[in-house]
Design a protein around this motif. Sequence first.
Motif, PDB file in Angstrom:
ATOM      1  N   ILE A  29       0.828  -1.213   0.000  1.00  0.00           N
ATOM      2  CA  ILE A  29       0.000   0.000   0.000  1.00  0.00           C
ATOM      3  C   ILE A  29       0.861   1.261   0.000  1.00  0.00           C
ATOM      4  O   ILE A  29       0.509   2.272  -0.615  1.00  0.00           O
ATOM      5  CB  ILE A  29      -0.985  -0.005   1.192  1.00  0.00           C
TER       6      ILE A  29
ATOM      7  N   ASN B  83      -6.565   1.436  -4.890  1.00  0.00           N
ATOM      8  CA  ASN B  83      -7.409   0.626  -4.011  1.00  0.00           C
ATOM      9  C   ASN B  83      -7.875  -0.643  -4.699  1.00  0.00           C
ATOM     10  O   ASN B  83      -7.995  -1.691  -4.058  1.00  0.00           O
ATOM     11  CB  ASN B  83      -8.621   1.445  -3.548  1.00  0.00           C
TER      12      ASN B  83
ATOM     13  N   PHE C  13      -4.861  -2.903  -4.497  1.00  0.00           N
ATOM     14  CA  PHE C  13      -4.585  -3.327  -3.128  1.00  0.00           C
ATOM     15  C   PHE C  13      -5.611  -4.332  -2.628  1.00  0.00           C
ATOM     16  O   PHE C  13      -5.303  -5.187  -1.785  1.00  0.00           O
ATOM     17  CB  PHE C  13      -4.552  -2.106  -2.200  1.00  0.00           C
ATOM     18  N   ASN C  14      -6.828  -4.270  -3.151  1.00  0.00           N
ATOM     19  CA  ASN C  14      -7.875  -5.188  -2.704  1.00  0.00           C
ATOM     20  C   ASN C  14      -7.545  -6.640  -3.026  1.00  0.00           C
ATOM     21  O   ASN C  14      -8.067  -7.559  -2.390  1.00  0.00           O
ATOM     22  CB  ASN C  14      -9.220  -4.814  -3.341  1.00  0.00           C
TER      23      ASN C  14
ATOM     24  N   VAL D 213      -5.869  -7.530   0.250  1.00  0.00           N
ATOM     25  CA  VAL D 213      -6.748  -7.482   1.424  1.00  0.00           C
ATOM     26  C   VAL D 213      -8.171  -7.321   0.904  1.00  0.00           C
ATOM     27  O   VAL D 213      -8.632  -6.212   0.636  1.00  0.00           O
ATOM     28  CB  VAL D 213      -6.396  -6.305   2.365  1.00  0.00           C
ATOM     29  N   SER D 214      -8.883  -8.439   0.734  1.00  0.00           N
ATOM     30  CA  SER D 214     -10.201  -8.402   0.100  1.00  0.00           C
ATOM     31  C   SER D 214     -11.315  -8.021   1.060  1.00  0.00           C
ATOM     32  O   SER D 214     -12.454  -7.824   0.638  1.00  0.00           O
ATOM     33  CB  SER D 214     -10.515  -9.754  -0.545  1.00  0.00           C
TER      34      SER D 214
ATOM     35  N   GLN E 225      -9.476  -3.497   4.653  1.00  0.00           N
ATOM     36  CA  GLN E 225      -8.791  -2.564   3.770  1.00  0.00           C
ATOM     37  C   GLN E 225      -9.013  -1.126   4.228  1.00  0.00           C
ATOM     38  O   GLN E 225      -8.111  -0.287   4.156  1.00  0.00           O
ATOM     39  CB  GLN E 225      -9.277  -2.723   2.335  1.00  0.00           C
TER      40      GLN E 225
ATOM     41  N   VAL F  79      -6.155   1.591   4.605  1.00  0.00           N
ATOM     42  CA  VAL F  79      -6.071   2.579   3.533  1.00  0.00           C
ATOM     43  C   VAL F  79      -6.523   3.975   3.945  1.00  0.00           C
ATOM     44  O   VAL F  79      -5.851   4.974   3.652  1.00  0.00           O
ATOM     45  CB  VAL F  79      -6.885   2.096   2.316  1.00  0.00           C
TER      46      VAL F  79
ATOM     47  N   ASP G 216     -12.325  -1.005  -3.703  1.00  0.00           N
ATOM     48  CA  ASP G 216     -12.489  -2.194  -2.869  1.00  0.00           C
ATOM     49  C   ASP G 216     -13.599  -3.096  -3.400  1.00  0.00           C
ATOM     50  O   ASP G 216     -13.418  -4.303  -3.564  1.00  0.00           O
ATOM     51  CB  ASP G 216     -12.817  -1.764  -1.441  1.00  0.00           C
TER      52      ASP G 216
END
Length: 462
Positions: A341, A364, A367-368, A371-372, A377, A381, A407
């Motif tokens: 991140i 985002n 990044f999801n 980290v789903s 998240q 974030v 996300d």
Amino acid sequence: MKTMKEKKKFKMPDTYVLIVMLIIIMCLLTHVIPAGQYDVVEGTKMVVAGSYHHVDSNPAGIADFLNSFMGGLQSGATTIFLVLLIGGSFQILMNTGSVDAMLALALKKSQGKYTGIIATIAVVMSILGALGVGNNVALAFIPIMVILCRKLRLDSIVVVAIMYFASNLGFSGSPMNPFTVLLAQDIADIPQMSGFLPRCLMWLVFTIIGTLWTVHYCKKIHNNPEKSITGIYELTDEDLNDMDKMPEIKPTHFINMGILVAVFGVYAYGGIKYNWDISVLGAAIMVLGFLTGIVGRMSPDEMAKSFVDGAKTMVYSAMLIGFASGINVIMTNANIIHTVIYYLTLPLLSLPQAISAVGMFIANFIFNFFVSSGSGQCYVVMPLMAPAADVLNLTRQVAISAFQYGDGLCNVVIPTSGLLMGSLGAAKVPFDKWLKFAFPVTMLCAAASSVFLIIMTLAQWA
């Protein structure tokens, strides 16, 4: 006579194979990506902006790779057990004959107008998704939707589309999602429920796009079954008989369907009012199994056999969730999640103002994959995105929507989303087949999100 062997067509590996490959790749990346962490506010999960620092590297080895499977199963245990409970309890309900009777009645009343049924279910699931409870409910209703789509001569793609996909679009565009919007507003220190109307507009846009896309696909495969991505459901002799004659509808069938609605209605209310999580849904599912079995006059032995038979059908889906969670276990143990991140947000500082909002959305979205969880998240974030928005001269409302859309939309196309993989497994849809359906419409929603963010940036949405 052929003198050369025919080239074998490329075949996408089984979803389990893809997951194992991703775990291996992630293990290798832990040797490349530096370990790092942000400081965390004491007593919370929120990270402190500007506190990123390198920590001792802990790259994954063979033992970590092997342990990731058990670690993933432990990490996803709540969802895994929920899937098994869903399979067992819904099998009890289905063995009472209530579902078949109600579906036959619905098909007769609709006179084969499947588009109305599909669109109505999709909109209802989008509303539940907007309230933050739809994705869990979607997984629970997969078994019933399989029966419905079989009788409508559709395919397994439609099952996931009207359940998980519709719900997740509602989740993604929600103006009041407690796990993303409201939590992000709290972290960003802006009033709860502010920006309600603009987010309502995006919820409506997402819902319309998703519903029209699904209905269009249904029409396409209904007119030409060969265009089905997975192949339409084959009608069994039992299905053909059901279509020729109307099953006898008993008062107990209506009572059981009332119990079904009541159980999920209570859960939806509790999810909104009291923040009930997925573990409470498991208790609700057991209530459903017990009550419908009793009303259906099944003996305890019959209920037990039905439960076990139903749970067996969900083993593929349940194990898949655990294996997918293993990817996050590898990243967590190697201390590289915060590093990802950190480097994703750095380029945003050099982008033009309007484009930086889209950059936040893309960051985002990426990044999801790692980290789903929406709330998970958000905790990582938003403490970074909120002050970053101030630096970039963006409003914090824009930053929240960039996080929310990135996300939510990513969850439709990544194998690390437990609920997506659980839904695909329950409906028996291969991941690559799902991508063929979902990726284009997800990119369409992503384009709509980008336009929205640019407009709201220029309008200085506060």
